[in-house]
Design an enzyme around this catalytic site. Structure first.
Site, mmCIF file in Angstrom:
data_model
loop_
_atom_site.group_PDB
_atom_site.id
_atom_site.type_symbol
_atom_site.label_atom_id
_atom_site.label_comp_id
_atom_site.label_asym_id
_atom_site.label_seq_id
_atom_site.Cartn_x
_atom_site.Cartn_y
_atom_site.Cartn_z
ATOM 1 N N CYS A 110 -0.789 -12.340 -22.783
ATOM 2 C CA CYS A 110 0.444 -11.876 -22.143
ATOM 3 C C CYS A 110 0.056 -11.474 -20.724
ATOM 4 O O CYS A 110 -0.970 -11.931 -20.218
ATOM 5 C CB CYS A 110 1.072 -10.727 -22.931
ATOM 6 S SG CYS A 110 -0.039 -9.339 -23.232
ATOM 7 N N GLY A 170 -2.502 -8.314 -21.415
ATOM 8 C CA GLY A 170 -3.391 -8.451 -22.565
ATOM 9 C C GLY A 170 -3.462 -7.196 -23.398
ATOM 10 O O GLY A 170 -4.487 -6.943 -24.049
ATOM 11 N N ARG A 171 -2.380 -6.418 -23.440
ATOM 12 C CA ARG A 171 -2.390 -5.143 -24.153
ATOM 13 C C ARG A 171 -1.454 -5.125 -25.361
ATOM 14 O O ARG A 171 -1.877 -4.842 -26.477
ATOM 15 C CB ARG A 171 -1.988 -4.003 -23.204
ATOM 16 C CG ARG A 171 -2.977 -3.705 -22.131
ATOM 17 C CD ARG A 171 -2.408 -2.713 -21.127
ATOM 18 N NE ARG A 171 -1.993 -1.483 -21.771
ATOM 19 C CZ ARG A 171 -2.789 -0.441 -21.981
ATOM 20 N NH1 ARG A 171 -4.058 -0.506 -21.601
ATOM 21 N NH2 ARG A 171 -2.351 0.645 -22.564
ATOM 22 N N SER A 172 -0.187 -5.454 -25.138
ATOM 23 C CA SER A 172 0.818 -5.215 -26.178
ATOM 24 C C SER A 172 1.237 -6.486 -26.907
ATOM 25 O O SER A 172 1.010 -6.639 -28.103
ATOM 26 C CB SER A 172 2.037 -4.526 -25.558
ATOM 27 O OG SER A 172 3.036 -4.294 -26.519
#
Length: 929
Positions: free
Chosen positions: A792, A795-797
């Site tokens: 995304c 790169g977290r959620s």
């Protein structure tokens, strides 16, 4: 062979007469046929010392002929390894083929240089009156050397070319009785611009923390020039009285060089030998790590100035020259505790960014130690490889250490170990073919060096000719012993490279500012020239196009003509894009946005490219600049105008450089050359900024985290790092942020297979609806033998949610197991509260129970237990609300109300802990039941 033998038998006086005739025969109007395009441009600018370049070239040929007759001024054959050096002549191996007299002379000089201390050329105590003797290396006019010739010392003609003299001075200090002599180096390049460009290269070295010798340019207009002549004449007379024919010849050659040249480069002498020729360079792991860290910084320097004459690198098509990287066991700067180049660069940065702290730092720090923590810029995280792979961090634990020391500080380099870079000339304008090649090679090299330990090791192995690092095994297997030894060395090499990138970012903005200053001033100057010479030149041919720095969103000042009588008009014309740029394919890291420092937007300033990288417009400007100087000699008004512009350019640029502690090496000679210096400096800066732009864009990269052998997770940077993706073997990319700006421009369907989804990172987004389609895409990639990147924007959620769903649905893991697996390698994973609820429900659906309990990230609104109103997000807000809105309540009642609110919150979250429970760093917590 007969003719050369006859010439050798001719007396020196006759040879000298021939040399004089050679200079007298020259006609000013003759075309210098041997010159290259670049040299012709410099000739038109009046840059060649005392006439066309072939005067210096022909004089150099005469020097080489004399060297064949008189030897090498006593300079020893090819620099020996440090391990082979001995303190006495009796212990040293002698060459039986060398004549006894010449051999003893060489040993004698070698001992003198070895015992001599280094002259502090910047000291007020330095005096040319102490000059005792001069020596220089043998010269070779052929590029093909026999085995016998390769054993001889090589002439230092890299980059700027020219002749190098070694000067020995009588020591003015009685501190060390054993060192009665001091040594320095005098270098004559083929032109004034070449000398100034080498000084500019040393300035870049200093700012990038690369160890260099002291160096300064001395111009013929400087009174010191006369002192050098007088000192050389005295040394010549001394050599004559002692019957030293070779010494007399060397002094004569230096005097001839002083007559031909307009400037010279004076440098401190470096006691040492080429790094790759020393067996002690890498004898211990500690030394190998220190050398690797220094090489990382040096690689950044050579990438910026495009110096292919130091580190051999097949990937960059650099031929290399080991003689330009010296290993020394002595401090390069003077013995009087002179700050090393790294300290000077540090001082300059502190003066610019924290001038108030500079004095206190100077008082408190040690003279030989600098803590590089103070040197880190706020952009570290942008330039340092943003690798999120935990395995990479484990392998390189210090890759994120903000306390990384400079390779030249006393904590990273012992007092007896220094790597010194010499001959760092900045090329004027690289050929078009090399520029096009750089645009393809630079991004890949920088990106992979930051993201791949294996690639870094292969590169280190190449630039050290096998001394460090390891080559890629043909069978792909590596022994554990090799890896355990090499990994720390490779880590230091990458750390040194990252440190160089940080330092580069610190003064990048200044270089852009300097280029814009030169651009604005030169545009006004060229417009004045156009107006003055309009009767003699085609206005359309000479019109100055719009500079990219004016269209890059920067507000710049417009400088009127210094003359009140003439106001230059802004003559702008549109120039077509460079032919060279049109032929260059779009690189993966290229963007549609045009950068003011990029070659594509700047190329139109000079017009179409000619052969050898020389733009046709640049050649016309150079020719007309030369002609304008001639015109000004016969036109009083133009001469006055030119003098005013020389003064304006010199003052404006020098002021900016002095404010930032930067020494370009230009504008130090005659005031009449300021316009030429400004133009030549601008040309060099353009290509330096072009390469810095390539390096910076490639450094803004990220290595994706490997979840399993065929599944990776990352952010938008990882998706754009296509060289890293290719290196990892990734073939499929699952994008969850296709609707966000810039995502479609950074996809390469010719290289990867894409599956795009438009999911917003909101709690209300129904990310569950794409689970099945996303999992099918991942499964398809696995079945075809490919590797998949899920990404995304950050790169977290979103990407973390899809990966967790894949591990639960496809690999049958519980949420707790999947979460542990993900967080182990991708620590920034953090699904939002809405996505977390979806994952908990999925966990219960797949396994019949919840393996982890959700703990929401966002704080909940505090509701007053008395009136039911929203009081705020914090407990302090609730307490303040109770005190203001419910004044009748006592303090005890307030505490009771707070306890009521806390109890309600605990019950809502189903937590068994009391009021003082500490928050977990995870979004999920193991289920208590």
């Amino acid at each position: 062979m007969a003719e050369p033998e006859k010439k050798r038998d001719q007396p020196f006086s006759q040879e000298k007469d021939e040399e004089k005739d050679l200079y007298l025969v020259h006609d000013e109007h003759e075309s210098p046929l041997p010159l290259t395009v670049t040299s012709r441009v410099l000739y038109m600018l009046g840059d060649i010392a005392s006439g066309p370049a072939y005067r210096f070239t022909q004089w150099l040929d005469l020097v080489r002929k004399r060297s064949a007759t008189y030897g090498s001024s006593g300079f020893p054959h090819r620099l020996h390894r440090i391990d082979d050096m001995v303190t006495s002549a009796g212990e040293r191996n002698t060459d039986p083929k060398s004549p006894p007299s010449r051999q003893s002379s060489e040993i004698s000089l070698w001992e003198r240089l070895g015992k001599a201390s280094t002259v502090d050329i910047d000291s007020s105590c330095f005096s040319w009156n102490m000059l005792s003797s001069l020596h220089h290396t043998e010269h070779s006019s052929s590029t093909d050397h026999s085995e016998e010739d390769q054993s001889k010392p090589l002439e230092v003609t890299v980059n700027s070319g020219g002749v190098v003299f070694f000067a020995l001075f009588n020591s003015s200090s009685s501190e060390d009785a054993s060192r009665k002599e001091e040594a320095a180096v005098i270098k004559f390049a083929s032109s004034r611009m070449a000398t100034q460009s080498e000084r500019l290269g040393y300035e870049f070295s200093k700012w990038l923390g690369v160890q260099i010798p002291q160096a300064r340019v001395i111009h013929s207009c400087n009174p010191e020039w006369t002192l050098i002549k007088e000192a050389t004449e005295k040394a010549q007379a001394k050599a004559t009285s002692e019957g030293d024919e070779v010494g007399e010849m060397t002094c004569s050659e230096l005097l001839e060089a002083l007559e031909l040249s307009r400037c010279l480069l004076l440098m401190s002498y470096v006691h040492g030998c080429p790094m790759l020729e020393s067996m002690s360079s890498f004898e211990t792991e500690e030394k190998a790590e220190r050398a690797a860290a220094a090489l990382g910084r040096i690689l950044v320097l050579d990438l910026v100035i495009r110096n292919e004459d130091r580190l051999p690198c097949r990937q960059l098509r650099w031929r290399g020259n080991p003689a330009n990287l010296l290993l020394t066991d002595r401090i390069v700067s003077s013995a009087k505790h002179h700050e090393c180049s790294f300290d000077e660069a540090f001082d300059s940065a502190i003066k610019r960014y924290h001038p108030k702290d500079y004095r206190s730092i100077q008082r408190e720090r040690r003279a030989s130690s600098v803590d590089s923590r103070s040197r880190l810029s706020i952009s570290d995280q942008m330039l340092v490889s943003q690798a999120s792979d935990f395995s990479d961090i484990t392998e390189s634990p210090r890759s994120y250490d903000t306390g990384l020391m400079s390779p030249m500080s006393d904590r990273s380099v012992a007092a007896d170990f220094h790597l010194v870079a010499i001959d760092s000339g900045v090329p004027r304008r690289p050929p078009a073919g090399k520029r096009a090649s750089d645009q393809e090679i630079y991004p890949r090299l920088v990106e992979l060096l930051l993201n791949s330990s294996q690639y870094s090791s292969n590169l280190l192995h190449e630039i050290t000719e096998g001394s460090l690092g390891y080559p890629q095994a043909e069978d792909g297997e590596e022994t554990s012993n090799v890896r355990s030894v090499v990994t720390p060395v490779v880590r230091e090499f990458r750390n040194g490279f990252r440190a160089g990138l940080r330092d580069l970012q610190e003064f990048h903005i200044f270089l852009v500012t300097l280029h814009q200053k030169l651009d604005v001033l030169l545009r006004a100057f060229f417009s004045m020239m156009d107006k003055t010479m309009c009767a003699d030149f085609d206005r359309e041919d000479f019109a100055v196009p719009e500079s990219p720095s004016h269209t890059h969103g920067h507000e710049v000042n417009h400088y009127p003509s210094p003359s009140k009588d003439r106001v230059p008009s802004d003559n702008s014309s549109d120039h077509s894009e460079s032919d060279m740029q049109k032929s260059v394919p779009r690189t993966p890291n290229s963007e549609n946005k045009e950068d003011g420092s990029s070659p594509k937007s700047r190329e139109s300033w000079h017009g179409r490219s000619g052969k050898g990288g020389e733009s046709l417009s640049s050649q016309r400007l150079a020719a007309k600049l030369r002609d304008f100087h001639k015109f000004a000699k016969v036109d009083a008004e133009s001469n006055k105008e030119l003098d005013q512009w020389n003064e304006t350019l010199r003052n404006e640029v020098m002021k900016l450089c002095q404010e930032n502690g930067f020494n370009t090496g230009f504008f130090e000679g005659s005031d009449n050359n300021s316009c030429t210096d400004a133009y030549e400096l601008k040309v060099r800066l353009e290509h330096i900024l072009e390469r810095i732009s390539l390096i910076s864009k490639a450094a803004n990269t990220e290595k994706p985290s490997m979840i399993q052998e065929n599944l990776f997770i990352g952010g938008g940077l990882a998706a754009r790092s296509i060289y890293t993706l290719q290196h990892l073997g990734i073939t499929h990319v699952l994008c969850l942020c296709a609707n966000e700006i810039g995502q479609s421009d950074t996809q390469y369907p010719d290289l990867f297979e894409y599956q795009n989804f438009s999911i917003t990172d909101d709690e209300d987004s129904n990310i569950e609806s794409i689970f099945q389609e996303a999992l099918d895409f991942i499964k398809h990639g696995e079945e075809t033998g490919g590797k998949i990147l899920v990404h995304c924007f950050e790169g977290r959620s979103r990407s973390a949610t899809v990966v967790l769903a894949y591990l639960m649905l496809q690999k049958k893991l519980t949420l707790l197991e999947a979460w542990s697996k993900l967080r182990k390698v991708h620590r920034r994973a953090q699904p939002n509260d809405g996505f977390a609820r979806i994952l908990i429900n999925l966990d219960k659906k797949c396994h019949g129970k919840v393996s982890m309990e959700w703990r929401q990230r966002k704080p909940t609104m505090k509701v007053c237990p008395v009136c039911g109103k929203n009081a705020g997000l914090s407990s302090s807000s609730l307490k303040l609300h109770l005190q203001k809105s419910h004044r009748k309540l006592s303090s005890g009642s307030v505490d009771s109300a707070m306890n009521m609110e806390i109890q309600k919150a605990l019950e809502a979250l189903k937590l068994s802990t009391g009021r003082g429970s500490s928050a977990s760093s995870n979004s999920f917590q193991s289920h208590p039941g």
